[in-house]
Design an enzyme around this catalytic site. Structure first.
Site, short mmCIF file in Angstrom:
data_model
loop_
_atom_site.label_atom_id
_atom_site.label_comp_id
_atom_site.label_asym_id
_atom_site.label_seq_id
_atom_site.Cartn_x
_atom_site.Cartn_y
_atom_site.Cartn_z
N ASN A 8 0.83 -1.21 0.00
CA ASN A 8 0.00 0.00 0.00
C ASN A 8 0.87 1.27 0.00
O ASN A 8 1.42 1.65 1.04
CB ASN A 8 -0.88 -0.06 1.26
N PRO A 9 1.00 1.92 -1.15
CA PRO A 9 1.88 3.10 -1.23
C PRO A 9 1.43 4.24 -0.30
O PRO A 9 2.25 5.06 0.11
CB PRO A 9 1.77 3.55 -2.70
N LYS A 11 0.61 4.12 2.75
CA LYS A 11 1.27 4.00 4.06
C LYS A 11 2.67 4.59 4.01
O LYS A 11 3.10 5.27 4.95
CB LYS A 11 1.37 2.51 4.45
N ASP A 62 0.84 -3.15 10.14
CA ASP A 62 -0.47 -3.78 10.07
C ASP A 62 -1.48 -2.87 10.75
O ASP A 62 -1.27 -2.43 11.89
CB ASP A 62 -0.46 -5.16 10.73
N PHE A 176 -6.44 7.28 1.86
CA PHE A 176 -6.69 6.00 1.19
C PHE A 176 -7.60 5.15 2.08
O PHE A 176 -7.94 5.55 3.21
CB PHE A 176 -5.37 5.27 0.90
N LYS A 197 -3.15 14.55 8.97
CA LYS A 197 -3.54 13.19 9.36
C LYS A 197 -2.45 12.57 10.24
O LYS A 197 -2.74 12.00 11.30
CB LYS A 197 -3.77 12.31 8.10
N ARG A 203 -1.19 5.66 12.64
CA ARG A 203 0.12 5.41 12.04
C ARG A 203 1.13 6.47 12.50
O ARG A 203 2.29 6.14 12.79
CB ARG A 203 0.00 5.41 10.50
P1 ITT Z 1 -0.23 -4.25 3.46
O1 ITT Z 1 -0.82 -5.33 4.34
O2 ITT Z 1 0.46 -4.78 2.27
O3 ITT Z 1 0.60 -3.26 4.24
P2 ITT Z 1 -2.97 -3.31 3.30
O4 ITT Z 1 -3.55 -2.07 2.70
O5 ITT Z 1 -3.66 -4.61 3.05
O6 ITT Z 1 -1.44 -3.37 2.85
P3 ITT Z 1 -3.48 -3.57 6.14
O7 ITT Z 1 -3.76 -5.02 6.08
O8 ITT Z 1 -2.67 -3.06 7.28
O9 ITT Z 1 -2.75 -3.06 4.82
O10 ITT Z 1 -4.75 -2.65 6.08
C1 ITT Z 1 -5.99 -3.02 6.50
C2 ITT Z 1 -7.02 -2.20 5.81
O11 ITT Z 1 -7.15 -0.97 6.50
C3 ITT Z 1 -6.77 -1.89 4.35
O12 ITT Z 1 -8.03 -1.99 3.71
C4 ITT Z 1 -6.27 -0.47 4.36
O13 ITT Z 1 -6.67 0.23 3.19
C5 ITT Z 1 -6.98 0.08 5.59
N1 ITT Z 1 -6.14 1.09 6.24
C6 ITT Z 1 -4.96 0.90 6.86
N2 ITT Z 1 -4.48 2.06 7.31
C7 ITT Z 1 -5.38 3.00 6.96
C8 ITT Z 1 -5.45 4.38 7.10
O14 ITT Z 1 -4.47 5.07 7.68
N3 ITT Z 1 -6.51 5.02 6.62
C9 ITT Z 1 -7.51 4.36 6.02
N4 ITT Z 1 -7.52 3.05 5.82
C10 ITT Z 1 -6.47 2.37 6.28
#
Ligand code: ITT
Length: 217
Positions: A8-9, A11, A62, A176, A197, A203
């Site tokens: 997820n870019p 992050k 995560d 995102f 944010k 985060r």
């Molecule tokens: P990675 O596991 O590869 O890092 P991911 O997007 O699947 O990518 P997560 O499992 O940690 O990452 O994310 C869980 C979900 O929560 C995923 O749908 C993200 O888009 C969302 N998410 C995580 N952090 C967020 C944020 O700061 N704002 C909004 N949504 C977030």
């Protein structure tokens, strides 16, 4: 060079603000997300797997959205729920609830293959509990001569962050994931720029703790 391990870019865009220029790059590696009620065990296992893959210092991230009126759902399943139901549908489900309070949580897991003082570490304990509950067959052979994650010698340091808010109808086009439906202090995360944010987010809180520790390291 630190590898920020995520598909997820969005992050990494947020994380870069906390680390010196040029000191971090994204590693697009989809580590195994074990089934668990908490994020900590997932991050700990992920950090070890990613370190073994990259053979370089790694930070996994995560995160999840925990909706009070749904007993914390989607929580660790947030990614799957975003992909299947979608963010708008999560808002529609929450709109029928009396309690629309929610929180974002983030756990960062750092591993560089070397030793350091262990995390104050309810979460790492959770990692061992999950492994133990899964039984001896669950521990894949990770090539380190150990029997599985419960005896995994790779130290992982965990950093957690949390932000309270509530679920609202989508607003804003920044950020995102669930950002458009998560309101904190009158604004959705999608209405905030990255710095704003970061200043309040799950985060941002976790990265602040990590950056302070990492600078000393
Ligand atoms: P990675 O596991 O590869 O890092 P991911 O997007 O699947 O990518 P997560 O499992 O940690 O990452 O994310 C869980 C979900 O929560 C995923 O749908 C993200 O888009 C969302 N998410 C995580 N952090 C967020 C944020 O700061 N704002 C909004 N949504 C977030």
């Amino acid at each position: 060079m630190l590898r920020y391990v995520t598909t997820n870019p969005g992050k990494v865009r947020e994380a870069e603000r906390y680390l010196p220029d040029g000191s971090v790059e994204r590693l697009d590696f989809d580590y195994t997300e074990v089934q668990a009620d908490e994020l900590g065990p997932i991050a700990a296992r992920g950090a070890r797997e990613a370190y073994r893959h990259a053979d370089a210092p790694v930070l996994v991230d995560d995160a999840g959205l925990f909706v009070e009126g749904l007993d914390g759902f989607p929580g660790p399943y947030s990614s799957y729920v975003e992909d299947t139901l979608g963010v708008e549908r999560v808002h529609e489900i929450a709109a029928d609830l009396d309690d629309r309070r929610a929180a974002f949580r983030c756990v960062l897991g750092y591993c560089d293959g070397e030793g350091f003082a262990a995390s104050p570490d309810p979460v790492d304990r959770g990692d061992r509990d999950v492994a133990a509950a899964a039984g001896p067959d669950e521990g894949e052979d990770d090539g380190d001569g150990a029997d599985g994650p419960e005896t995994d010698p790779l130290p992982v340091k965990l950093f957690e962050g949390y932000v309270p808010g509530r679920i609202v109808a989508p607003r804003g086009d920044g950020g995102f994931g669930y950002d458009p439906i998560f309101e904190h202090d009158g604004e959705t995360f999608a209405e905030m720029d990255t710095d704003r944010k970061n200043a309040v987010s799950h985060r941002g809180r976790a990265l602040e703790k990590f950056a302070e520790w990492y600078a000393d390291r």
